[in-house]
Design an enzyme around this catalytic site. Structure first.
Site, mmCIF file in Angstrom:
data_model
loop_
_atom_site.group_PDB
_atom_site.id
_atom_site.type_symbol
_atom_site.label_atom_id
_atom_site.label_comp_id
_atom_site.label_asym_id
_atom_site.label_seq_id
_atom_site.Cartn_x
_atom_site.Cartn_y
_atom_site.Cartn_z
ATOM 1 N N ARG A 147 0.854 -1.176 0.000
ATOM 2 C CA ARG A 147 0.000 0.000 0.000
ATOM 3 C C ARG A 147 0.890 1.226 0.000
ATOM 4 O O ARG A 147 1.891 1.268 0.737
ATOM 5 C CB ARG A 147 -0.897 0.004 1.256
ATOM 6 C CG ARG A 147 -1.960 1.065 1.238
ATOM 7 C CD ARG A 147 -2.702 1.176 2.543
ATOM 8 N NE ARG A 147 -2.016 2.105 3.461
ATOM 9 C CZ ARG A 147 -2.614 2.599 4.548
ATOM 10 N NH1 ARG A 147 -3.850 2.234 4.853
ATOM 11 N NH2 ARG A 147 -1.956 3.437 5.336
ATOM 12 N N TYR A 159 -3.474 11.387 5.791
ATOM 13 C CA TYR A 159 -3.692 10.042 6.330
ATOM 14 C C TYR A 159 -2.610 9.092 5.831
ATOM 15 O O TYR A 159 -2.248 9.097 4.651
ATOM 16 C CB TYR A 159 -5.077 9.478 5.929
ATOM 17 C CG TYR A 159 -5.048 8.006 6.174
ATOM 18 C CD1 TYR A 159 -4.837 7.095 5.124
ATOM 19 C CD2 TYR A 159 -5.015 7.529 7.480
ATOM 20 C CE1 TYR A 159 -4.678 5.766 5.380
ATOM 21 C CE2 TYR A 159 -4.852 6.197 7.730
ATOM 22 C CZ TYR A 159 -4.673 5.311 6.690
ATOM 23 O OH TYR A 159 -4.479 4.001 6.952
ATOM 24 N N ASP A 210 -5.248 3.727 -0.037
ATOM 25 C CA ASP A 210 -6.389 3.914 0.857
ATOM 26 C C ASP A 210 -6.846 5.367 0.804
ATOM 27 O O ASP A 210 -6.097 6.260 1.211
ATOM 28 C CB ASP A 210 -5.952 3.555 2.296
ATOM 29 C CG ASP A 210 -7.129 3.465 3.267
ATOM 30 O OD1 ASP A 210 -6.940 2.911 4.353
ATOM 31 O OD2 ASP A 210 -8.227 3.940 2.922
ATOM 32 N N HIS A 212 -9.415 6.420 2.390
ATOM 33 C CA HIS A 212 -9.822 6.609 3.788
ATOM 34 C C HIS A 212 -11.081 7.457 3.960
ATOM 35 O O HIS A 212 -11.126 8.382 4.774
ATOM 36 C CB HIS A 212 -8.667 7.229 4.580
ATOM 37 C CG HIS A 212 -8.558 6.655 5.960
ATOM 38 N ND1 HIS A 212 -9.069 7.275 7.080
ATOM 39 C CD2 HIS A 212 -8.017 5.504 6.401
ATOM 40 C CE1 HIS A 212 -8.824 6.538 8.152
ATOM 41 N NE2 HIS A 212 -8.188 5.455 7.772
ATOM 42 N N GLU A 236 -9.053 1.666 -1.667
ATOM 43 C CA GLU A 236 -9.822 1.304 -0.471
ATOM 44 C C GLU A 236 -10.571 2.508 0.077
ATOM 45 O O GLU A 236 -10.065 3.626 0.062
ATOM 46 C CB GLU A 236 -8.837 0.800 0.576
ATOM 47 C CG GLU A 236 -9.386 0.604 1.935
ATOM 48 C CD GLU A 236 -8.291 0.303 2.931
ATOM 49 O OE1 GLU A 236 -7.164 -0.029 2.508
ATOM 50 O OE2 GLU A 236 -8.543 0.427 4.132
ATOM 51 N N GLU A 262 -13.542 -1.990 6.450
ATOM 52 C CA GLU A 262 -12.859 -2.125 7.751
ATOM 53 C C GLU A 262 -13.698 -1.546 8.886
ATOM 54 O O GLU A 262 -13.534 -1.967 10.027
ATOM 55 C CB GLU A 262 -11.490 -1.478 7.723
ATOM 56 C CG GLU A 262 -11.485 0.008 7.607
ATOM 57 C CD GLU A 262 -10.069 0.568 7.556
ATOM 58 O OE1 GLU A 262 -9.249 0.050 6.781
ATOM 59 O OE2 GLU A 262 -9.801 1.504 8.307
ATOM 60 N N ARG A 283 -13.370 -5.864 3.414
ATOM 61 C CA ARG A 283 -12.298 -5.694 4.399
ATOM 62 C C ARG A 283 -12.748 -5.868 5.841
ATOM 63 O O ARG A 283 -11.965 -5.651 6.761
ATOM 64 C CB ARG A 283 -11.676 -4.303 4.244
ATOM 65 C CG ARG A 283 -10.805 -4.228 3.033
ATOM 66 C CD ARG A 283 -10.069 -2.934 2.867
ATOM 67 N NE ARG A 283 -9.418 -2.362 4.023
ATOM 68 C CZ ARG A 283 -8.316 -2.823 4.597
ATOM 69 N NH1 ARG A 283 -7.777 -3.960 4.168
ATOM 70 N NH2 ARG A 283 -7.763 -2.212 5.618
ATOM 71 N N GLU A 339 -4.093 -7.454 5.081
ATOM 72 C CA GLU A 339 -3.263 -6.307 5.459
ATOM 73 C C GLU A 339 -2.343 -6.692 6.601
ATOM 74 O O GLU A 339 -2.735 -7.440 7.506
ATOM 75 C CB GLU A 339 -4.149 -5.145 5.905
ATOM 76 C CG GLU A 339 -3.384 -3.910 6.337
ATOM 77 C CD GLU A 339 -4.299 -2.750 6.675
ATOM 78 O OE1 GLU A 339 -5.520 -2.944 6.689
ATOM 79 O OE2 GLU A 339 -3.796 -1.651 6.922
ATOM 80 N N TRP A 402 -12.074 11.568 8.717
ATOM 81 C CA TRP A 402 -10.625 11.429 8.870
ATOM 82 C C TRP A 402 -10.160 10.195 8.149
ATOM 83 O O TRP A 402 -10.827 9.154 8.157
ATOM 84 C CB TRP A 402 -10.233 11.327 10.336
ATOM 85 C CG TRP A 402 -8.781 10.974 10.455
ATOM 86 C CD1 TRP A 402 -7.713 11.809 10.251
ATOM 87 C CD2 TRP A 402 -8.229 9.692 10.735
ATOM 88 N NE1 TRP A 402 -6.537 11.152 10.396
ATOM 89 C CE2 TRP A 402 -6.810 9.828 10.697
ATOM 90 C CE3 TRP A 402 -8.763 8.436 11.004
ATOM 91 C CZ2 TRP A 402 -5.939 8.757 10.932
ATOM 92 C CZ3 TRP A 402 -7.916 7.357 11.241
ATOM 93 C CH2 TRP A 402 -6.523 7.560 11.208
HETATM 94 C C1 CS2 Z 1 -6.410 2.105 7.855
HETATM 95 C C2 CS2 Z 1 -6.330 1.933 9.334
HETATM 96 O O1 CS2 Z 1 -5.055 0.189 7.740
HETATM 97 C C3 CS2 Z 1 -5.954 0.842 7.171
HETATM 98 O O2 CS2 Z 1 -6.479 0.529 6.096
HETATM 99 O O3 CS2 Z 1 -7.664 2.489 7.375
HETATM 100 O O4 CS2 Z 1 -5.026 2.222 9.707
HETATM 101 C C4 CS2 Z 1 -7.274 2.771 10.153
HETATM 102 O O5 CS2 Z 1 -6.969 4.144 9.955
HETATM 103 C C5 CS2 Z 1 -7.104 2.416 11.616
HETATM 104 O O6 CS2 Z 1 -7.257 1.029 11.756
HETATM 105 C C6 CS2 Z 1 -8.118 3.124 12.481
HETATM 106 O O7 CS2 Z 1 -8.025 2.675 13.795
HETATM 107 MG MG MG Z 2 -8.163 1.604 5.581
#
Ligand code: CS2
Ligand code: MG
Length: 402
Positions: A147, A159, A210, A212, A236, A262, A283, A339, A402
């Site tokens: 990634r 991020y 990502d 995000h 993602e 996620e 995810r 991941e 975020w």
């Molecule tokens: C992120 C995460 O790994 C990822 O794909 O989206 O690091 C996410 O920000 C954290 O798990 C939030 O706790």
């Molecule tokens: Mg993520």
């Protein structure tokens, strides 16, 4: 056989983790991860005040019945706190069952579909040059999938890019830090990042990114379309997924594969995305989506629609979840990728485990249960410290994703 004791073990070896330990009347114990980043103690209270009293005396082998009891019996269904609590109990019961059977959980699920679980690592840099260098370092470590996140000129924090090189832990002690976000700058610079990375590594390396949750559907469509020449493995969280239908707009403009989930905590969060082929990878994680029992349902449903797994594996998921994810990933027929944000050395010491990184994959010895334990004496040396994920604001101060 009966459940005799249930405990929550809270430790902070660099970041907070919540672990459930269930012990049977025959002295066999199982572990489950109950970590919800930034809201850890909510899950502790849910477990200790409302779940544990109901489980003492139940047969730990009746995993499905206990899952249904905790899901339907609460009356109030779903949500990250509830489903993380159920997940922790579920993982611990699968761990116990494996120990009783003398088998790893992957064998209880149906045996190995693959020798190892392909993982992707996190390469990030404050600028494109650092990001490219980080990708090359991951290739040297043996990763087949990486990634890539980088800083964006004009934004001081982005991020996925740590203050220090390499390791990136988003949760910070104290109150939630506030970060700016500028979508136009991000959309302008990201395609160039991937042109440079693809140029540096060639066509065979799996590259992921990502977004995000930061983009609107049409912005996500623009990004995914602009990245098509660099043939990403996935983008993602291209857009927030409460409105699952939003992904249709992205699909209408781009063939870049999409991953999401996620922050999902049940099959209902992703049913429409999967059955309408609006995503390519799901995810959802064992720790936040109801445990192995529920993730098996999500994965089987996804398989009907040729959607593959791509489980979350950030540092805020403890080695207990990672061990469960490797067991699941060794078995699940529609496996995609896992991941891997490696934990720090102290965390690995607190949670000794049987999985290990080998040639771009996680492999696991044949050990009964999940293949992970906790050093309670060491864990007790690192008490909980309240920490929060950051919040993001647009340039005009609007609170954003975020
Ligand atoms: C992120 C995460 O790994 C990822 O794909 O989206 O690091 C996410 O920000 C954290 O798990 C939030 O706790
Ligand atoms: Mg993520």
């Amino acid at each position: 056989m009966k459940i005799e004791r249930l405990q929550t073990l809270v430790t902070c070896p660099g970041r907070n983790f919540v672990t459930v330990k269930i012990t049977t009347d025959q002295g066999v114990h199982g572990l489950g991860d109950a970590t919800l980043n930034g809201r850890e103690l909510a899950v502790v209270a849910y477990l200790e005040e409302h779940v544990f009293p109901c489980l003492v005396g139940k047969d730990p082998r009746n995993i499905e019945d206990i899952w249904q009891y905790l899901y339907r019996g609460a009356y109030w269904r779903r949500g990250p706190v509830t489903m993380t609590a159920i997940a922790a109990i579920d993982m611990a019961l699968w761990d116990i069952l494996g120990k009783l059977a003398g088998m790893p959980v992957w064998r209880l699920l149906g045996g190995k579909s693959r020798a190892g679980v392909m993982v992707y690592g996190h390469a990030n840099g404050r600028d494109h040059a650092e990001a490219v260098e980080a990708v090359q370092q991951h290739l040297e470590q043996g990763y087949k999938a990486i990634r890539v996140q980088s800083g964006v000129p004009g934004m001081d924090k982005v991020y996925g890019v740590g203050k220090t090189r390499g390791f990136y832990e988003p949760a910070q002690k104290g109150l939630p830090p506030e970060e700016d976000w500028d979508t136009a700058l991000y959309l302008r610079h990201t395609p160039e990042l991937f042109r440079k990375v693809r140029e540096a590594v060639g066509p065979d390396v799996h590259l992921l990114h990502d977004a995000h949750h930061r983009l609107t559907p049409i912005e996500a469509a623009q990004l995914c379309k602009s990245l098509e020449p660099w043939r990403l493995f996935w983008v993602e969280d291209a857009t927030p997924a409460e409105n699952q239908e939003a992904f249709r707009l992205i699909r209408q403009h781009s063939t870049t594969p999409l991953a999401v989930g996620e922050i999902f905590n049940s099959i209902w969060d992703c049913k429409d995305l999967i059955q309408n082929q609006l995503v390519d990878y799901i995810r959802s994680t064992i720790v936040h989506a109801g445990g192995i029992t529920h993730l098996r349902r999500i994965a089987d449903f996804a398989a009907l629609h040729q959607v593959r797994t791509g489980f979350h594996g950030a540092t805020d998921l403890s080695p207990v979840t990672m061990a469960a994810a490797v067991n699941f990933g060794l078995w699940v027929p529609n496996f995609g990728i896992q991941e891997l944000m490696p934990h720090n050395a102290l965390t690995d010491e607190v949670f000794p485990h049987a999985y290990r990184f080998e040639d771009g994959h996680l492999v696991m010895d044949e050990v009964p249960g999940l293949g992970v334990d906790i050093d309670e004496t060491l864990a007790a040396k690192y008490p909980y410290e309240r920490a929060y994920l950051p919040v993001a604001r647009l340039r005009d101060g609007t609170l954003w994703n975020w």
